[in-house]
Design a protein around this motif. Sequence first.
Motif, short mmCIF file in Angstrom:
data_model
loop_
_atom_site.label_atom_id
_atom_site.label_comp_id
_atom_site.label_asym_id
_atom_site.label_seq_id
_atom_site.Cartn_x
_atom_site.Cartn_y
_atom_site.Cartn_z
N TRP A 149 -12.90 -51.91 -19.79
CA TRP A 149 -11.72 -52.05 -20.64
C TRP A 149 -12.16 -52.63 -21.97
O TRP A 149 -13.00 -53.53 -22.01
N GLY A 150 -11.59 -52.12 -23.05
CA GLY A 150 -11.97 -52.58 -24.38
C GLY A 150 -10.78 -53.07 -25.18
O GLY A 150 -9.67 -52.57 -25.03
N ASN A 151 -11.03 -54.05 -26.03
CA ASN A 151 -10.03 -54.59 -26.96
C ASN A 151 -10.33 -54.04 -28.34
O ASN A 151 -11.38 -54.36 -28.91
N GLY A 152 -9.44 -53.23 -28.87
CA GLY A 152 -9.65 -52.64 -30.18
C GLY A 152 -8.40 -52.74 -31.04
O GLY A 152 -7.58 -53.64 -30.87
N PHE A 153 -8.24 -51.78 -31.94
CA PHE A 153 -7.05 -51.76 -32.79
C PHE A 153 -6.63 -50.33 -33.07
O PHE A 153 -7.40 -49.39 -32.89
N ARG A 154 -5.39 -50.21 -33.51
CA ARG A 154 -4.79 -48.91 -33.82
C ARG A 154 -4.13 -49.02 -35.19
O ARG A 154 -3.27 -49.88 -35.42
N LEU A 155 -4.51 -48.16 -36.12
CA LEU A 155 -3.88 -48.05 -37.44
C LEU A 155 -3.11 -46.74 -37.47
O LEU A 155 -3.61 -45.71 -36.99
N ALA A 156 -1.93 -46.75 -38.06
CA ALA A 156 -1.14 -45.52 -38.13
C ALA A 156 -0.35 -45.47 -39.44
O ALA A 156 0.03 -46.50 -39.99
N VAL A 157 -0.12 -44.26 -39.89
CA VAL A 157 0.77 -44.00 -41.02
C VAL A 157 1.75 -42.93 -40.56
O VAL A 157 1.35 -41.95 -39.91
N GLU A 158 3.04 -43.14 -40.84
CA GLU A 158 4.08 -42.22 -40.38
C GLU A 158 5.10 -41.98 -41.48
O GLU A 158 5.29 -42.83 -42.36
N TYR A 159 5.74 -40.83 -41.41
CA TYR A 159 6.83 -40.52 -42.34
C TYR A 159 8.06 -40.12 -41.54
O TYR A 159 8.02 -39.19 -40.73
N ASP A 160 9.17 -40.84 -41.75
CA ASP A 160 10.45 -40.54 -41.10
C ASP A 160 11.21 -39.53 -41.94
O ASP A 160 11.32 -39.69 -43.16
N PHE A 161 11.77 -38.52 -41.30
CA PHE A 161 12.52 -37.50 -42.03
C PHE A 161 14.01 -37.82 -42.14
O PHE A 161 14.77 -37.01 -42.64
#
Length: 193
Positions: free
Chosen positions: A144-156
């Motif tokens: 098991w690993g501890n990492g990170f998540r980056l995201a960019v989203e656009y709501d319509f």
Amino acid sequence: MKKFLLITAFFICSAALFAENERNFFGFQFALGSGYTFYGDDNLKSNVSDTMNRGYARMILYTDAGITLKLTDQLYFLGGFQTMFDFIWSGGDCTNHATPLFFAGLQFYPGIGDLSFSLAYALGVRHDWEDLNSRYRKIDKTKWGNGFRLAVEYDFKKGKGIIPVVGASYIFLPTGYNNYDNTLAVYFRLAFH
């Protein structure tokens, strides 16, 4: 007088239909997409490269489900579960991988239209099912690993209700023994606020 009342009623109904209602405190969302994982394990990278050079079929599927909690109009807490499936096969040979992970973090709308950015802590593991004829067989999972998540989203759509969203994410996940998986995903999401 009747014309005036009809016109007034029309404008009131139109305003109600297109008004930006404030989002609810609690929301949930589902996403489906695809992407690519840059595996850190040298043996796995070699097997994937070898099978792709031999013309094996490949399907990569990204899914996630999560919740949002409204902290302010621009800031949301988000949490959820996602999985990246990587299926590579030809006849009876296969090298299949699934990376399930949990994430929790913050989503921020900086005021650039309906664009948002998120940063989340990620906890996950990769499962490997490989059967390359008599050459190589393995069923295993990483640490098991501890990492990170980056995201960019656009709501319509602004406000509450069913909101279609497009997004892209990057996941950094340590998988043990100084190996790190880097995953890029693009997806379509339905958010319910």
